[in-house]
Design a protein around this motif. Structure first.
Motif, mmCIF file in Angstrom:
data_model
loop_
_atom_site.group_PDB
_atom_site.id
_atom_site.type_symbol
_atom_site.label_atom_id
_atom_site.label_comp_id
_atom_site.label_asym_id
_atom_site.label_seq_id
_atom_site.Cartn_x
_atom_site.Cartn_y
_atom_site.Cartn_z
ATOM 1 N N PHE A 446 0.812 -1.230 0.000
ATOM 2 C CA PHE A 446 0.000 0.000 0.000
ATOM 3 C C PHE A 446 0.845 1.280 0.000
ATOM 4 C CE2 PHE A 446 -2.289 -3.148 2.761
ATOM 5 C CZ PHE A 446 -3.138 -3.617 1.774
ATOM 6 N N VAL A 447 2.096 1.176 -0.396
ATOM 7 C CA VAL A 447 2.972 2.353 -0.373
ATOM 8 C C VAL A 447 2.529 3.375 -1.416
ATOM 9 C CG1 VAL A 447 5.336 3.191 -0.688
ATOM 10 C CG2 VAL A 447 4.924 1.030 0.507
ATOM 11 N N LEU A 448 2.315 2.931 -2.648
ATOM 12 C CA LEU A 448 1.938 3.861 -3.713
ATOM 13 C C LEU A 448 0.598 4.554 -3.436
ATOM 14 C CD1 LEU A 448 3.053 2.005 -6.985
ATOM 15 C CD2 LEU A 448 4.170 3.909 -5.837
ATOM 16 N N MET A 483 -9.974 9.026 -2.348
ATOM 17 C CA MET A 483 -9.179 8.514 -3.463
ATOM 18 C C MET A 483 -8.188 7.450 -3.006
ATOM 19 S SD MET A 483 -9.865 9.809 -6.490
ATOM 20 C CE MET A 483 -8.344 9.870 -7.430
ATOM 21 N N THR A 484 -7.576 7.660 -1.859
ATOM 22 C CA THR A 484 -6.623 6.685 -1.321
ATOM 23 C C THR A 484 -7.304 5.352 -1.059
ATOM 24 O OG1 THR A 484 -5.317 8.448 -0.304
ATOM 25 C CG2 THR A 484 -4.971 6.217 0.523
ATOM 26 N N VAL A 485 -8.503 5.402 -0.471
ATOM 27 C CA VAL A 485 -9.254 4.172 -0.196
ATOM 28 C C VAL A 485 -9.577 3.437 -1.485
ATOM 29 C CG1 VAL A 485 -11.423 3.234 0.713
ATOM 30 C CG2 VAL A 485 -10.229 5.051 1.958
ATOM 31 N N PHE A 486 -10.040 4.177 -2.496
ATOM 32 C CA PHE A 486 -10.360 3.554 -3.779
ATOM 33 C C PHE A 486 -9.117 2.934 -4.419
ATOM 34 C CE2 PHE A 486 -14.271 6.403 -4.619
ATOM 35 C CZ PHE A 486 -15.091 5.468 -4.007
ATOM 36 N N PHE A 487 -8.012 3.655 -4.363
ATOM 37 C CA PHE A 487 -6.810 3.256 -5.093
ATOM 38 C C PHE A 487 -6.013 2.152 -4.398
ATOM 39 C CE2 PHE A 487 -7.812 6.565 -7.853
ATOM 40 C CZ PHE A 487 -6.898 6.683 -8.878
ATOM 41 N N VAL A 488 -6.364 1.822 -3.181
ATOM 42 C CA VAL A 488 -5.632 0.776 -2.462
ATOM 43 C C VAL A 488 -5.630 -0.528 -3.261
ATOM 44 C CG1 VAL A 488 -5.851 -0.809 -0.507
ATOM 45 C CG2 VAL A 488 -5.767 1.636 -0.103
ATOM 46 N N TYR A 489 -6.752 -0.856 -3.883
ATOM 47 C CA TYR A 489 -6.873 -2.128 -4.587
ATOM 48 C C TYR A 489 -6.702 -1.994 -6.097
ATOM 49 C CZ TYR A 489 -8.648 -3.697 -0.106
ATOM 50 O OH TYR A 489 -8.770 -3.995 1.224
#
Length: 532
Positions: A446-448, A483-489
């Motif tokens: 989850f770094v990126l 956005m961070t939550v969406f982009f995690v996966y």
């Protein structure tokens, strides 16, 4: 309506539309297909279930012919081996399974990926319009006059399979090639109406992303028609079509004929999925391919075949973007760096518009107190208030819509890249640096995504804003978190693009802020000099 409010409402609408586009696939994932990829049993020994086997066959007149009856378990008739795949042909002369041997397709247990569902209609299945003949055909195996195992690693190999029925003899001559291409000629001893299919779409991915899956037909008019899973009507017909492809995210099974074309009918399966059939004649010769939708493979077979790589709604942007990414990757040899360089190229192309937009936002921030005064002074007269606002904008060279333009342009760019980076088979197993060893899957640590969210938050901090509506301001403050939550996966390749885009935007904002301060200082100095 006052222009600045219009500006903010447009920004809000874009943000919400972004959430709907990206978030929809998470909160309302598509129903899982009934297709199941075989894991432990050789599909050569499996047969269609009653539901799948009884899918009707279209006839030349558009009526419904006999269904394919349930038959006894079939056995493997031929095994075709190549460096990159193992293909099995069953006793009914259908391709019953294709295993992809490349390491990037291996599952978590290191097993080969098998792309044909156990209970789905198989490529090269023939359906006769005559019900009795059709029933007989599904009880009569083909005879192989040659070897049971062939190796095409060094070059094409041809097999001849024959089925002797009461009133007709069917011959399939199939030439298998190392790339996954095969050419098939079907001959009947007497004229008999029949249809042949590339099968139900293969599957190489079960992700919940908003992907396009189903059937693609390129017509004689060069128009590409896509019928997504669940959307088939059951009466779609295409005369002299060039390509008929049943496709998934990374793989496809397709027929193609760029010379004479094919008469294609789309059948609606019980779940609404499309099933492609090509009308046969006494002798039908078609080219075919089954395997990954890799641009270089398809282009080597026939340049026009790359049209079978479908990127959905934004294909008009996604396809040229994909070409540019391929070109960059050919030079740098690393998809991660290719994505970064592509992002820089996009920022460079859009910089003139971004410059004007960000300058306008700085001017609007400085004009905020005057705007507030005008609103207070003319709050009872909206028409005069708007006129005064427009006069002020004109006087100071500020464009209230200017700040929206870069964002408006960025949204289709992002959606097009979203399609490219989700669907490009080339990213399968492609690494970047350090822990990012596969840009087609999520960042395992989850770094990126975290860096992307942090960069978005910092970008907001340094970007001029003049929100007067608390709700709008709160939405935009929470935007980086959502956005961070969406982009995690999300696939790490897509997150990398957005992170790098944010970093370049931050650098761009610092530069423009510096230029604005310098421009403002010069304007003040010039004003003083004129006054003196």
């Amino acid at each position: 309506m006052e222009q600045q409010d219009l500006n903010k409402r447009l920004l809000l609408a874009l943000a919400l539309s972004f959430f709907v586009f990206i978030g929809y696939s998470y909160f309302f994932p598509p129903e899982k297909s009934t297709q199941t990829t075989e894991q432990t049993t050789n599909t050569a020994h499996q047969t269609p279930t009653v539901d799948k086997a009884n899918v009707p066959t279209p006839t030349a007149s558009g009526s419904t012919a006999a269904s394919a009856p349930v038959q006894m378990a079939s056995t493997g008739l031929i095994s075709v081996k190549s460096d990159n795949f193992i293909m099995t042909v069953d006793e009914y002369a259908r391709i019953s399974q294709v295993e992809l041997l490349e390491a990037k397709y291996h599952d978590e247990d290191g097993k080969n990926l098998k792309i044909l569902g156990v209970n789905e209609v198989k490529p090269l299945e023939v359906r006769f319009s005559d019900a009795k003949l059709n029933d007989e055909a599904f009880k009569t195996p083909y005879v192989n006059s040659g070897s049971k195992t062939i190796d095409v690693s060094e070059g094409p190999q041809t097999v001849t399979l024959t089925q002797t029925l009461s009133s007709v003899t069917v011959t399939k001559e199939i030439t298998f090639k190392p790339t996954g291409q095969y050419d098939v000629t079907v001959t009947t001893s007497v004229p008999t109406p029949y249809f042949i299919t590339p099968g139900h779409r293969p599957v190489a991915d079960q992700s919940m992303y908003m992907l396009v899956r189903g059937a693609l037909v390129k017509g004689a008019d060069n128009i590409i028609n896509t019928i997504e899973d669940g959307d088939a009507e059951g009466y779609e017909k295409f005369q002299n079509a060039k390509i008929a492809s049943a496709f998934d995210r990374y793989v496809a099974s397709m027929f193609f004929d760029f010379d004479k074309g094919m008469n294609v009918s789309i059948l609606k399966e019980a779940n609404g999925d499309p099933l492609i059939f090509v009308e046969g004649a006494e002798t039908l010769a078609v080219h075919a391919y089954i395997g990954p939708k890799e641009e270089k493979i398809l282009s080597a077979i026939h340049p026009e075949l790359t049209d079978a790589i479908e990127f959905g709604w934004f294909s008009f942007l996604a396809k040229p973007f994909f070409k540019v990414l391929l070109w960059i990757n050919d030079y740098v040899g690393n998809w991660g760096w290719a994505i970064i360089l592509f992002t820089l190229l996009v920022k460079f192309v859009l910089f003139p518009l971004s410059y004007k937009g960000m300058m306008s936002m700085n001017k609007l921030k400085d004009l905020a107190p005057k705007m507030k005064d005008i609103k207070e002074k003319y709050k009872g007269d909206p028409a005069k208030m708007n006129a005064q606002m427009m006069e002020m904008y004109k006087k100071h060279g500020a464009n209230p819509m200017g700040g929206c333009l870069p964002l408006i342009l960025q949204i289709p760019v992002f959606f097009a890249l979203y399609r490219v980076l989700l669907n490009a088979d080339e990213l399968q197993g492609a690494g970047w640096i350090l822990w990012i060893d596969n840009l087609a899957v999520m960042d395992p640590y989850f770094v990126l995504p975290v860096l992307m969210g942090a960069s978005m938050w910092f970008q907001q901090k340094i970007t001029p804003s003049n929100f007067t509506d608390p709700l709008q301001e709160k939405i935009f403050k929470w935007f980086p978190v959502i956005m961070t939550v969406f982009f995690v996966y999300f696939p790490s390749g897509l997150v990398l693009y957005w992170l790098v885009n944010n970093l370049f935007t931050i650098a761009q904002q610092y530069f423009i802020n510096h230029m604005y301060k310098k421009q403002k200082a010069l304007a003040v100095a010039a004003h003083k000099k004129t006054k003196d």
